[in-house]
Design a protein around this motif. Structure first.
Motif, short mmCIF file in Angstrom:
data_model
loop_
_atom_site.label_atom_id
_atom_site.label_comp_id
_atom_site.label_asym_id
_atom_site.label_seq_id
_atom_site.Cartn_x
_atom_site.Cartn_y
_atom_site.Cartn_z
N GLU A 12 0.92 -0.99 0.42
CA GLU A 12 -0.23 -0.38 0.03
C GLU A 12 1.02 1.26 0.07
N PRO A 13 0.25 2.02 -0.63
CA PRO A 13 1.44 3.47 -0.39
C PRO A 13 1.42 4.29 0.44
N TYR B 236 5.89 0.48 -2.43
CA TYR B 236 4.88 0.56 -3.39
C TYR B 236 5.67 1.26 -4.47
N SER B 237 6.14 2.15 -4.69
CA SER B 237 6.16 3.39 -5.84
C SER B 237 7.65 2.36 -6.23
N ASN C 141 13.89 7.43 -10.90
CA ASN C 141 12.88 7.67 -9.57
C ASN C 141 12.12 8.38 -11.12
N TYR D 240 9.42 6.39 -12.77
CA TYR D 240 8.20 5.51 -11.35
C TYR D 240 7.60 7.12 -11.03
N LYS E 83 5.23 9.36 -11.37
CA LYS E 83 4.11 9.24 -10.91
C LYS E 83 3.32 8.73 -9.40
N ARG E 84 4.09 7.31 -9.75
CA ARG E 84 3.61 6.04 -8.64
C ARG E 84 4.66 6.59 -7.29
N ILE E 85 5.49 7.77 -7.84
CA ILE E 85 6.59 8.05 -6.24
C ILE E 85 5.26 9.58 -6.15
N ASP E 86 4.96 10.32 -6.74
CA ASP E 86 3.88 11.26 -6.33
C ASP E 86 3.22 11.08 -5.76
N ALA E 87 2.39 9.53 -6.45
CA ALA E 87 1.06 9.14 -5.96
C ALA E 87 1.59 8.72 -4.12
N GLU E 88 2.38 8.47 -4.40
CA GLU E 88 2.83 7.38 -2.36
C GLU E 88 3.50 8.72 -1.49
#
Length: 504
Positions: free
Chosen positions: A128-129, A163-164, A289, A292, A294-299
């Protein structure tokens, strides 16, 4: 299709389709030829019913030993490798052919599938983020990095969000330690801008090795305090179970491969200094980095906020400066200015440096040294700290314990060796000490080294008088400037006059 056997499914499909279509159309829909279709009409027996069991074409070479000798061996030692069993059978039965190795391996694999013990199951997890961050160290010596031509013995601290896939890497000059973990982890968290709920590491076995019970407890407490400062719950994987840290163990290899590829494209694995190498690692990690983003910003949005400040990422000890003009710490002797002899200093140990304090005043930072694996002590020496005393006793240079570490550049060491070879010991020591003093007094260490290289390459010896003239001016010949301060009575008169004017 030519060269392919007709299956039961094709035959059943053809028999069904021929009830509504012509033979040619039914054969096409069943992917068989027209000739095969007419042959099937003559003999409606399924292909599987026609196949005869395949018989052995040659005698079984393992028939007389597998059940009698191999199986008892597998039961007695469940973890034994198939190749070891094969080699043992060759020793017992020299008549066996080398060509039956694969046969034995397949036979053992089949036996274990039916009669073998239970194996460990890996349970895949849902990440989970903002929940889990992982830390680990990986050895980088196999990459072959050099700094100014010298091999760099180092590790890489590696942090990753499960997660990210966000990564952070930090070059570690020593081994696995709490100081290296604390510095690398905090750098990663502050760069990331938040903290996950949980932080997982391995057992840090290298950090605990050879520590007594009190030291281990202190290290555990400090790690717990570090995580508490960032509101993270500390967790550790079971010792020796690497796959429990799989979210970072596997990326170790990917990161190393990326570094190898970048070095090949760079064309060299040598760097001018440590900062250049660290910048190289940072650039590679940043590129990884970016994939990823978008995933890092979401996390990032799910991470906990950072505390108001960093916590300590150093180890503090108290040392006493000896009459040798330095102190010994962790099998390394460090020189300091001689005015500190007899004083007790507070030293903060970071991974790559020591910060030295007297009371609450920061005095200096020293490069951190490392004791040799063999147990031999090392030295970190600055000739500026001892040159004034060495000028009074130049012969001390001849058998000085840390003589090789005293020379700031290779040219000074080379000059001393040539002087020893061509002059007396006393003259060689005196001239070498004067060269070091000249470099210190005139602030010309690099320029003097370049001049020495040219002199030595020409086969000559350095002339102190000539070098002093070359690197003039001599501080002793500088004119004395006398500054005459004005009397304070004049200022008092101006103040009085100003006050009288205001009163009027």
């Amino acid at each position: 299709m030519p060269g392919r056997h007709v299956t039961d499914h094709q035959m059943r499909l053809f028999m069904k389709l021929r009830q509504e279509h012509t033979t040619e159309i039914a054969a096409a829909k069943a992917s068989i030829s027209r000739a095969t279709a007419f042959r099937i009409k003559q003999d409606p027996q399924l292909p599987s019913q026609k196949t005869k069991p395949r018989e052995r074409r040659r005698p079984d070479p393992l028939a007389h030993i597998f059940d009698a000798e191999v199986v008892p061996l597998l039961k007695a030692a469940p973890g034994i490798r198939a190749v070891a069993v094969f080699e043992e059978m060759l020793r017992r039965h020299p008549e066996l052919s080398e060509g039956v190795r694969r046969t034995m391996e397949r036979r053992i694999r089949s036996w274990r599938a039916i009669h073998g013990g239970e194996q460990e199951v890996i349970f895949r997890q849902i990440h989970e983020p903002g929940r889990l961050g992982l830390s680990d160290f990986t050895n980088m010596n196999e990459i072959g990095i050099t700094i100014a031509g010298q091999p760099l013995d180092h590790l890489l601290y590696h942090f990753r969000l499960a997660y990210s896939g966000f990564e952070h890497a930090h070059v570690v000059l020593g081994g696995e330690s709490f100081v290296a973990l604390a510095e690398g982890l905090q750098n990663a968290l502050w760069f990331l801008g938040g903290t996950p709920l949980y932080h997982r590491s391995d057992s840090l076995s290298a950090a605990f090795r050879n520590l007594d019970a009190d030291a281990k407890e202190d290290l555990t407490r400090r790690y717990a305090d570090l995580c508490a400062h960032y509101q993270m719950t500390p967790t550790r994987n079971n010792k020796g179970i690497a796959h429990e840290n799989g979210s970072i163990e596997s990326p170790h290899g990917h990161l190393k491969n990326a570094i190898r590829d970048a070095l090949l494209m760079r064309g060299a694995s040598d760097f001018d200094d440590l900062d250049a190498y660290r910048g190289f690692i940072d650039e590679i990690v940043s590129r990884r980095n970016a994939r990823y983003g978008k995933r890092i910003d979401a996390e990032r949005a799910q991470l906990q906020p950072l505390p108001g400040r960093r916590t300590s990422d150093f180890e503090e000890v108290v040392v006493r400066v000896s009459s040798s003009g330095g102190f010994t710490l962790r099998k390394v002797f460090y020189t300091v200015p001689s005015r500190l002899i007899g004083h007790r200093l507070r030293v903060r140990m970071f991974d790559d440096r020591l910060d030295v304090f007297i009371g609450g005043t920061h005095l200096m930072s020293l490069r951190r040294g490392r004791g040799h694996a063999s147990g031999k002590h090392d030295q970190v020496v600055d000739y500026r700290h001892v040159i004034h005393s060495l000028r009074k006793k130049p012969m001390a240079l001849l058998q000085l314990v840390y003589r090789d570490k005293l020379f700031p550049r290779q040219e000074y060491r080379r000059a001393f060796e040539i002087l020893l070879d061509r002059l007396s010991d006393k003259q060689a020591c005196k001239i070498t000490v004067e060269l070091l003093a000249l470099a210190h007094d005139r602030g010309c260490e690099r320029e003097l080294a370049e001049r020495l290289r040219k002199i030595l390459d020409a086969g000559d010896l350095p002339d102190i008088a000539e070098l002093r003239t070359l690197f003039a001016p001599d501080p002793a010949r500088l004119p004395t400037v006398n500054v005459h301060l004005a009397s304070l009575n004049g200022y008092e008169a101006l103040i009085d006059a100003h006050q009288v004017g205001d009163a009027a």
